[in-house]
Write a protein that holds these residues in place. Sequence first.
Motif, short mmCIF file in Angstrom:
data_model
loop_
_atom_site.label_atom_id
_atom_site.label_comp_id
_atom_site.label_asym_id
_atom_site.label_seq_id
_atom_site.Cartn_x
_atom_site.Cartn_y
_atom_site.Cartn_z
N THR A 172 61.47 47.65 -4.34
CA THR A 172 60.98 48.34 -5.53
C THR A 172 60.26 47.36 -6.45
N ASP A 173 59.04 47.72 -6.82
CA ASP A 173 58.28 46.95 -7.81
C ASP A 173 58.14 47.78 -9.07
N ILE A 174 58.58 47.22 -10.23
CA ILE A 174 58.45 47.93 -11.50
C ILE A 174 57.59 47.14 -12.48
N THR A 175 56.93 46.12 -11.96
CA THR A 175 55.98 45.34 -12.77
C THR A 175 54.61 45.41 -12.11
N HIS A 176 53.61 45.68 -12.89
CA HIS A 176 52.25 45.83 -12.38
C HIS A 176 51.81 44.54 -11.67
N PRO A 177 51.13 44.66 -10.53
CA PRO A 177 50.72 43.46 -9.78
C PRO A 177 49.80 42.52 -10.55
N SER A 178 49.15 43.01 -11.60
CA SER A 178 48.32 42.14 -12.42
C SER A 178 49.17 41.17 -13.24
N ILE A 179 50.45 41.52 -13.41
CA ILE A 179 51.37 40.68 -14.17
C ILE A 179 52.26 39.87 -13.24
N GLN A 180 52.69 40.48 -12.16
CA GLN A 180 53.59 39.81 -11.22
C GLN A 180 53.28 40.28 -9.80
N VAL A 248 55.83 52.07 -11.13
CA VAL A 248 56.82 52.07 -10.05
C VAL A 248 56.12 52.20 -8.71
N ARG A 249 56.50 51.31 -7.80
CA ARG A 249 56.12 51.47 -6.39
C ARG A 249 57.40 51.23 -5.59
N GLN A 250 58.00 52.30 -5.14
CA GLN A 250 59.30 52.24 -4.48
C GLN A 250 59.12 52.58 -3.00
N ARG A 251 59.53 51.65 -2.15
CA ARG A 251 59.29 51.81 -0.72
C ARG A 251 60.59 51.75 0.07
N VAL A 252 60.58 52.41 1.21
CA VAL A 252 61.70 52.35 2.14
C VAL A 252 61.15 51.96 3.51
N LYS A 253 61.92 51.15 4.21
CA LYS A 253 61.54 50.75 5.57
C LYS A 253 62.69 51.15 6.51
N VAL A 254 62.35 51.93 7.52
CA VAL A 254 63.33 52.31 8.53
C VAL A 254 63.02 51.54 9.81
N GLU A 255 64.02 50.84 10.31
CA GLU A 255 63.89 50.13 11.58
C GLU A 255 64.80 50.78 12.62
N ILE A 256 64.27 50.98 13.81
CA ILE A 256 65.09 51.41 14.93
C ILE A 256 65.17 50.24 15.90
N HIS A 257 66.38 49.70 16.03
CA HIS A 257 66.63 48.63 17.00
C HIS A 257 67.03 49.26 18.33
N THR A 258 66.51 48.74 19.40
CA THR A 258 66.91 49.20 20.73
C THR A 258 67.65 48.07 21.43
N PRO A 259 68.98 48.02 21.29
CA PRO A 259 69.74 46.98 22.00
C PRO A 259 69.83 47.29 23.48
N VAL A 310 58.12 56.08 -1.38
CA VAL A 310 58.95 57.25 -1.72
C VAL A 310 58.93 57.59 -3.22
N ALA A 311 58.41 56.68 -4.04
CA ALA A 311 58.29 56.98 -5.47
C ALA A 311 57.12 56.17 -6.03
N ILE A 312 56.32 56.83 -6.87
CA ILE A 312 55.14 56.18 -7.43
C ILE A 312 54.96 56.63 -8.88
N LYS A 313 54.58 55.67 -9.73
CA LYS A 313 54.34 55.98 -11.13
C LYS A 313 53.37 54.96 -11.69
N GLY A 314 52.40 55.42 -12.44
CA GLY A 314 51.44 54.51 -13.05
C GLY A 314 50.27 54.21 -12.13
N GLU A 315 49.21 53.68 -12.72
CA GLU A 315 48.00 53.35 -11.97
C GLU A 315 48.07 51.92 -11.44
#
Length: 315
Positions: A172-180, A248-259, A310-315
């Motif tokens: 989750t990023d809650i700081t604009h990329p121009s700042i961080q 807000v830029r909130q992301r989820v990553k799903v990994e499927i491992h095949t043992p 999964v969640a977005i807010k702001g430009e």
Amino acid sequence: MGKSCFYTVVIISILLLCGCEKYIDFGGKEPAPKMVVNAVINARSDTNLIKISESVFDFSAQKPGIVENPEIRLSINGKECNQIWLDTVIGVHSYYKFASKLNAGDKIEFSAHTQRHGTATGYDIVPDTVEIKNIDHAWFYKDGKGYLRLYVTLKDNPQERNFYRIVVKTKTDITHPSIQEPLQYWDLEKVFIDGEMLFHNPTETEEDGKAPNYYRIFPDDMIQGKEYILNIYIEESNYADSDWNNYVRQRVKVEIHTPSEKLYQNLNSQESATGPSGDVFSEPVKIYTNMQGGYGILGVYNVTGKEKLVAIKGE
């Protein structure tokens, strides 16, 4: 029988049972120490670790030590890998690192030998990946906590029996990329599975599924060669709902491992051994090993992943 006689019998029985405990020194021949090799190999990683330790007899005065200067051989598809070296020693555990590119179908063979421990050998074959076709999501709240439900569509390979492990990570990023600059680190999340039949064994209850786990493993027995939508969820708040956050830029990553099947059996036995505690009638679980002449696991898994915003807010 009168009450006084009954209580007398009970007290005598308790005293007799308590008096049966006796410590006996083991006087038999102590078996020689064995080598313990543990390597869970990620086929997508450029380097992997192999841990070598020593196993000694529980009822002896022996203490495990470092396995000194083992003769190690590692081959891939019959070709010896020369890029293997001692990386670090932590306590009595020696970690060897090897570098190699691995592909589905590759056969990895490993052996380690010392005069004291004999030879421990094992092998495994790199499994194929699975396709994640889609991820849908839905936010919900329960008992004052936020949750993110994930519907993960995967396509099982009909040509072979597969085993899977699902892993969920968030960022989750809650700081604009121009700042961080955006974060690079992903947080590993606990996975809840109640209501998802693929993860339940016949002996499990619905309550077992409500207990979170970072890694959920299951075979493809019920979905052989088909598409299936996994229904899981994680504890996660929707940061876009907060008035405090303008970006807000909130992301989820799903990994499927095949043992591989060998690694699946090891993981499954470990999961069973560390299951719900407190059941005095449960039988001990034997941890699966594929190391001949020693103990441990040489197992391989492959990885496929998919990200979603999964969640977005702001430009």
